[in-house]
Design a protein around this motif. Structure first.
Motif, PDB file in Angstrom:
ATOM      1  N   LEU A 128     -38.369 -38.637  -3.170  1.00 14.58           N
ATOM      2  CA  LEU A 128     -39.581 -37.892  -2.820  1.00 14.58           C
ATOM      3  C   LEU A 128     -40.437 -38.702  -1.856  1.00 14.58           C
ATOM      4  O   LEU A 128     -41.037 -38.174  -0.924  1.00 14.58           O
ATOM      5  CB  LEU A 128     -40.402 -37.590  -4.079  1.00 14.58           C
ATOM      6  CG  LEU A 128     -39.819 -36.551  -5.042  1.00 14.58           C
ATOM      7  CD1 LEU A 128     -40.697 -36.443  -6.275  1.00 14.58           C
ATOM      8  CD2 LEU A 128     -39.706 -35.200  -4.340  1.00 14.58           C
ATOM      9  N   LYS A 129     -40.488 -40.004  -2.125  1.00 14.99           N
ATOM     10  CA  LYS A 129     -41.283 -40.896  -1.296  1.00 14.99           C
ATOM     11  C   LYS A 129     -40.816 -40.815   0.155  1.00 14.99           C
ATOM     12  O   LYS A 129     -41.627 -40.796   1.086  1.00 14.99           O
ATOM     13  CB  LYS A 129     -41.146 -42.329  -1.814  1.00 14.99           C
ATOM     14  CG  LYS A 129     -42.398 -43.134  -1.660  1.00 14.99           C
ATOM     15  CD  LYS A 129     -42.334 -44.378  -2.507  1.00 14.99           C
ATOM     16  CE  LYS A 129     -43.636 -45.150  -2.368  1.00 14.99           C
ATOM     17  NZ  LYS A 129     -43.678 -46.298  -3.264  1.00 14.99           N
ATOM     18  N   ALA A 130     -39.493 -40.744   0.322  1.00 10.68           N
ATOM     19  CA  ALA A 130     -38.928 -40.641   1.672  1.00 10.68           C
ATOM     20  C   ALA A 130     -39.349 -39.337   2.339  1.00 10.68           C
ATOM     21  O   ALA A 130     -39.376 -39.237   3.565  1.00 10.68           O
ATOM     22  CB  ALA A 130     -37.410 -40.729   1.600  1.00 10.68           C
TER      23      ALA A 130
ATOM     24  N   ILE B 237     -27.918 -29.576  -3.533  1.00  5.96           N
ATOM     25  CA  ILE B 237     -27.652 -30.781  -2.730  1.00  5.96           C
ATOM     26  C   ILE B 237     -27.332 -31.900  -3.724  1.00  5.96           C
ATOM     27  O   ILE B 237     -28.091 -32.129  -4.666  1.00  5.96           O
ATOM     28  CB  ILE B 237     -28.914 -31.195  -1.930  1.00  5.96           C
ATOM     29  CG1 ILE B 237     -29.309 -30.103  -0.936  1.00  5.96           C
ATOM     30  CG2 ILE B 237     -28.699 -32.531  -1.223  1.00  5.96           C
ATOM     31  CD1 ILE B 237     -30.637 -30.392  -0.227  1.00  5.96           C
ATOM     32  N   ASP B 238     -26.209 -32.574  -3.527  1.00  8.68           N
ATOM     33  CA  ASP B 238     -25.853 -33.692  -4.395  1.00  8.68           C
ATOM     34  C   ASP B 238     -26.739 -34.884  -4.054  1.00  8.68           C
ATOM     35  O   ASP B 238     -26.706 -35.399  -2.942  1.00  8.68           O
ATOM     36  CB  ASP B 238     -24.377 -34.054  -4.193  1.00  8.68           C
ATOM     37  CG  ASP B 238     -23.898 -35.074  -5.212  1.00  8.68           C
ATOM     38  OD1 ASP B 238     -24.728 -35.630  -5.960  1.00  8.68           O
ATOM     39  OD2 ASP B 238     -22.674 -35.300  -5.262  1.00  8.68           O
ATOM     40  N   LEU B 239     -27.571 -35.305  -5.003  1.00  5.57           N
ATOM     41  CA  LEU B 239     -28.506 -36.411  -4.754  1.00  5.57           C
ATOM     42  C   LEU B 239     -27.888 -37.767  -5.075  1.00  5.57           C
ATOM     43  O   LEU B 239     -28.502 -38.809  -4.799  1.00  5.57           O
ATOM     44  CB  LEU B 239     -29.784 -36.225  -5.582  1.00  5.57           C
ATOM     45  CG  LEU B 239     -30.599 -34.967  -5.270  1.00  5.57           C
ATOM     46  CD1 LEU B 239     -31.822 -34.898  -6.181  1.00  5.57           C
ATOM     47  CD2 LEU B 239     -31.026 -34.942  -3.807  1.00  5.57           C
ATOM     48  N   ASN B 240     -26.703 -37.741  -5.687  1.00  3.83           N
ATOM     49  CA  ASN B 240     -26.030 -39.005  -6.024  1.00  3.83           C
ATOM     50  C   ASN B 240     -26.839 -39.912  -6.946  1.00  3.83           C
ATOM     51  O   ASN B 240     -26.688 -41.130  -6.894  1.00  3.83           O
ATOM     52  CB  ASN B 240     -25.688 -39.766  -4.739  1.00  3.83           C
ATOM     53  CG  ASN B 240     -24.276 -39.457  -4.303  1.00  3.83           C
ATOM     54  OD1 ASN B 240     -23.337 -39.655  -5.079  1.00  3.83           O
ATOM     55  ND2 ASN B 240     -24.139 -38.931  -3.103  1.00  3.83           N
ATOM     56  N   ILE B 241     -27.710 -39.326  -7.743  1.00  2.43           N
ATOM     57  CA  ILE B 241     -28.496 -40.111  -8.706  1.00  2.43           C
ATOM     58  C   ILE B 241     -28.102 -39.696 -10.124  1.00  2.43           C
ATOM     59  O   ILE B 241     -27.387 -38.710 -10.307  1.00  2.43           O
ATOM     60  CB  ILE B 241     -30.023 -39.928  -8.503  1.00  2.43           C
ATOM     61  CG1 ILE B 241     -30.412 -38.460  -8.656  1.00  2.43           C
ATOM     62  CG2 ILE B 241     -30.462 -40.484  -7.155  1.00  2.43           C
ATOM     63  CD1 ILE B 241     -31.913 -38.231  -8.748  1.00  2.43           C
ATOM     64  N   ALA B 242     -28.594 -40.462 -11.102  1.00 10.37           N
ATOM     65  CA  ALA B 242     -28.295 -40.197 -12.522  1.00 10.37           C
ATOM     66  C   ALA B 242     -26.799 -40.004 -12.722  1.00 10.37           C
ATOM     67  O   ALA B 242     -26.349 -39.094 -13.404  1.00 10.37           O
ATOM     68  CB  ALA B 242     -29.093 -38.988 -13.028  1.00 10.37           C
ATOM     69  N   ARG B 243     -26.034 -40.887 -12.101  1.00 14.75           N
ATOM     70  CA  ARG B 243     -24.572 -40.759 -12.126  1.00 14.75           C
ATOM     71  C   ARG B 243     -23.995 -41.151 -13.486  1.00 14.75           C
ATOM     72  O   ARG B 243     -24.477 -42.083 -14.122  1.00 14.75           O
ATOM     73  CB  ARG B 243     -23.940 -41.653 -11.051  1.00 14.75           C
ATOM     74  CG  ARG B 243     -24.343 -41.279  -9.633  1.00 14.75           C
ATOM     75  CD  ARG B 243     -23.524 -42.070  -8.635  1.00 14.75           C
ATOM     76  NE  ARG B 243     -22.130 -41.718  -8.778  1.00 14.75           N
ATOM     77  CZ  ARG B 243     -21.543 -40.741  -8.100  1.00 14.75           C
ATOM     78  NH1 ARG B 243     -22.233 -40.058  -7.218  1.00 14.75           N
ATOM     79  NH2 ARG B 243     -20.278 -40.460  -8.294  1.00 14.75           N
ATOM     80  N   CYS B 244     -22.998 -40.432 -13.902  1.00 13.01           N
ATOM     81  CA  CYS B 244     -22.271 -40.753 -15.120  1.00 13.01           C
ATOM     82  C   CYS B 244     -20.992 -39.934 -15.095  1.00 13.01           C
ATOM     83  O   CYS B 244     -20.683 -39.306 -14.076  1.00 13.01           O
ATOM     84  CB  CYS B 244     -23.111 -40.420 -16.359  1.00 13.01           C
ATOM     85  SG  CYS B 244     -23.672 -38.715 -16.427  1.00 13.01           S
ATOM     86  N   ARG B 245     -20.246 -39.935 -16.181  1.00 10.26           N
ATOM     87  CA  ARG B 245     -19.045 -39.097 -16.232  1.00 10.26           C
ATOM     88  C   ARG B 245     -19.050 -38.310 -17.529  1.00 10.26           C
ATOM     89  O   ARG B 245     -19.623 -38.757 -18.521  1.00 10.26           O
ATOM     90  CB  ARG B 245     -17.783 -39.952 -16.105  1.00 10.26           C
ATOM     91  CG  ARG B 245     -17.704 -41.067 -17.123  1.00 10.26           C
ATOM     92  CD  ARG B 245     -16.581 -42.044 -16.748  1.00 10.26           C
ATOM     93  NE  ARG B 245     -16.419 -43.077 -17.778  1.00 10.26           N
ATOM     94  CZ  ARG B 245     -17.116 -44.216 -17.796  1.00 10.26           C
ATOM     95  NH1 ARG B 245     -18.025 -44.475 -16.866  1.00 10.26           N
ATOM     96  NH2 ARG B 245     -16.913 -45.099 -18.768  1.00 10.26           N
ATOM     97  N   MET B 246     -18.425 -37.137 -17.483  1.00  7.62           N
ATOM     98  CA  MET B 246     -18.295 -36.354 -18.709  1.00  7.62           C
ATOM     99  C   MET B 246     -16.917 -36.665 -19.279  1.00  7.62           C
ATOM    100  O   MET B 246     -15.919 -36.580 -18.557  1.00  7.62           O
ATOM    101  CB  MET B 246     -18.445 -34.863 -18.426  1.00  7.62           C
ATOM    102  CG  MET B 246     -18.509 -34.039 -19.700  1.00  7.62           C
ATOM    103  SD  MET B 246     -18.596 -32.282 -19.386  1.00  7.62           S
ATOM    104  CE  MET B 246     -20.268 -32.080 -18.859  1.00  7.62           C
ATOM    105  N   SER B 247     -16.897 -37.054 -20.545  1.00  7.04           N
ATOM    106  CA  SER B 247     -15.639 -37.507 -21.137  1.00  7.04           C
ATOM    107  C   SER B 247     -15.422 -36.929 -22.517  1.00  7.04           C
ATOM    108  O   SER B 247     -16.352 -36.461 -23.171  1.00  7.04           O
ATOM    109  CB  SER B 247     -15.651 -39.042 -21.254  1.00  7.04           C
ATOM    110  OG  SER B 247     -15.647 -39.633 -19.982  1.00  7.04           O
TER     111      SER B 247
ATOM    112  N   ALA C 129     -31.209 -39.323   0.126  1.00 13.71           N
ATOM    113  CA  ALA C 129     -30.145 -39.433  -0.877  1.00 13.71           C
ATOM    114  C   ALA C 129     -28.871 -39.976  -0.228  1.00 13.71           C
ATOM    115  O   ALA C 129     -28.186 -40.826  -0.798  1.00 13.71           O
ATOM    116  CB  ALA C 129     -29.877 -38.077  -1.520  1.00 13.71           C
ATOM    117  N   ARG C 130     -28.572 -39.494   0.990  1.00 17.49           N
ATOM    118  CA  ARG C 130     -27.369 -39.990   1.687  1.00 17.49           C
ATOM    119  C   ARG C 130     -27.524 -41.460   2.035  1.00 17.49           C
ATOM    120  O   ARG C 130     -26.573 -42.226   1.938  1.00 17.49           O
ATOM    121  CB  ARG C 130     -27.141 -39.209   2.988  1.00 17.49           C
ATOM    122  CG  ARG C 130     -26.588 -37.823   2.748  1.00 17.49           C
ATOM    123  CD  ARG C 130     -26.695 -37.030   4.050  1.00 17.49           C
ATOM    124  NE  ARG C 130     -26.620 -35.614   3.799  1.00 17.49           N
ATOM    125  CZ  ARG C 130     -25.471 -34.939   3.788  1.00 17.49           C
ATOM    126  NH1 ARG C 130     -24.345 -35.561   3.993  1.00 17.49           N
ATOM    127  NH2 ARG C 130     -25.473 -33.648   3.537  1.00 17.49           N
TER     128      ARG C 130
END
Ligand code: PRT
Ligand code: MG
Length: 242
Positions: free
Chosen positions: A47-49, A114-124, A238-239
Motif C-alpha cells: 500500500l505504501k508503494a 492479482i497474485d501479491l506473492n505475500i502470506a505464502r504457504c502450502r496447502m497439505s 508486489a512484483r
C-alpha cells in the motif's frame, strides 16, 4: 488538555474525519478489506508503494474501520474468510485474501485476482506420525479428513479417487488426528513447526498458496479512474518484492 484519541471526543478536525469515515460510501471513496495479522502486515508495504499509509494499528485499535493518509481510502478489518464476501457485495471495493479462502468462496462477483506473492504457504494433507497413509489410500479405505477447506479438500480427493468423509472445523485442525476425530487433516503449512510440535507429518502437497488482491466487478467499472492507478501500483510493488 488533549482528549484521548479513542473516545470519539476529538478535535473538530477529528470529528469531521471520523464522520467521513463512518458516512455511507461515496462514489469517489474506496474501501479496502483486510484481515489482521499476516495479511495486514504484508499488505502495508504494498500500500505504501501506492502512496497509501494506514494511520492506525489494528493490533492495538479496536476500530473496525481504519483511516489512511488519503481521506478517500479507508480500510476495514474483518476475518480472513469474510474478505471475499465483503468485496463480492461491494461493501468493500477491493480486498486481500489467501488463495485458500478464495477457492472456498468461489470467486463470484470478484474481478481477476492479482497474485501479491505475500502470506505464502502450502496447502497439505497431514497425518499423525506412524499412520500409514499410503496403505490406507491404496486399500481404498474411507479416510476421515478434518479441515476448514471442504471444497478444496473434496476436489483434491475426488481427483485422486480417494473416498473421504470430510469433517468441517474452524481452526486448530492439527488436533483432529491426535484425539481420534480424523485420520488426516488438510491445512496450511508454512514453517512446518506446528505439525512437528503436534507429532504430525505432511504426506501430500495439494497446492502453493499466496494472497491475492480481489476487486468488486462493479467498483472496477464505476470507480476505475481512482482504483486502477492504486491496483497498478500495488501490482508493481508486489512484483518488485517477489
Ligand atoms: O485466524 P483466523 O481463523 O481468523 O483466519 P485465518 O487463519 O484464515 O487467518 P490468518 O490471518 O491466520 O491467515 C490468513 C491467510 O494467510 C490464510 O488464508 C493463508 O492464505 C495465509 N497463510 C500463510 C497462513 C499461513 N501462512 C499459516 N501458516 N494461514 C494459516 N497458517 C496457519 C496454519 O493453519 C497452521 O495452523 O499456521 C499454522 C502453520 O504454520 P507453521 O509455520 O507452523 O507451518
Ligand atoms: Mg489463523
Amino acid at each position: 488538555m488533549s482528549a484521548p484519541t479513542d473516545n470519539g471526543a476529538g478535535s473538530g478536525a477529528d470529528i469531521v474525519s471520523q464522520a467521513a469515515m463512518f458516512a455511507r460510501p461515496q462514489l469517489d471513496q474506496l474501501t479496502l478489506a483486510l484481515s489482521k495479522g499476516r495479511i495486514f502486515e504484508e499488505t502495508v508495504p504494498l500500500l505504501k508503494a501506492a502512496g497509501i499509509e494506514v494511520t492506525e494499528d489494528p493490533e492495538t485499535s479496536r476500530k473496525l474501520i481504519l483511516a489512511t493518509n488519503d481521506p478517500l481510502v479507508r480500510v476495514i478489518i474483518i476475518r480472513a474468510s469474510d474478505v471475499p464476501t465483503y468485496v463480492q457485495y461491494g461493501a468493500a471495493d477491493f480486498g486481500v485474501a489467501g488463495k485458500d479462502v478464495l477457492l472456498e468462496h468461489g470467486g463470484e462477483g470478484l474481478y481477476q485476482p492479482i497474485d501479491l506473492n505475500i502470506a505464502r504457504c502450502r496447502m497439505s494433507v497431514a497425518v499423525q506420525n506412524g499412520f500409514d497413509y499410503a496403505s490406507a489410500v491404496r486399500q481404498g479405505a474411507r479416510l476421515r479428513v478434518a479441515t476448514k477447506y471442504l471444497l478444496t479438500a473434496r476436489n483434491h480427493f475426488a481427483a485422486k479417487g480417494v473416498h473421504v468423509d470430510l469433517i468441517k472445523l474452524y481452526g486448530s485442525m492439527e488436533l483432529g488426528p491426535l484425539v481420534g476425530l480424523s485420520d488426516a487433516i488438510v491445512d496450511m503449512v508454512s514453517t512446518g513447526s506446528t505439525l512437528r510440535a503436534n507429532n504430525l507429518i505432511e504426506v501430500e502437497h495439494i497446492m502453493e498458496i499466496s494472497a491475492r488482491l480481489v476487486v468488486n466487478q462493479a467498483a472496477l467499472k464505476m470507480k476505475r479512474a481512482r482504483l486502477q492507478p492504486i491496483l497498478d501500483a500495488i501490482d508493481r510493488a508486489a512484483r518488485a518484492l517477489a
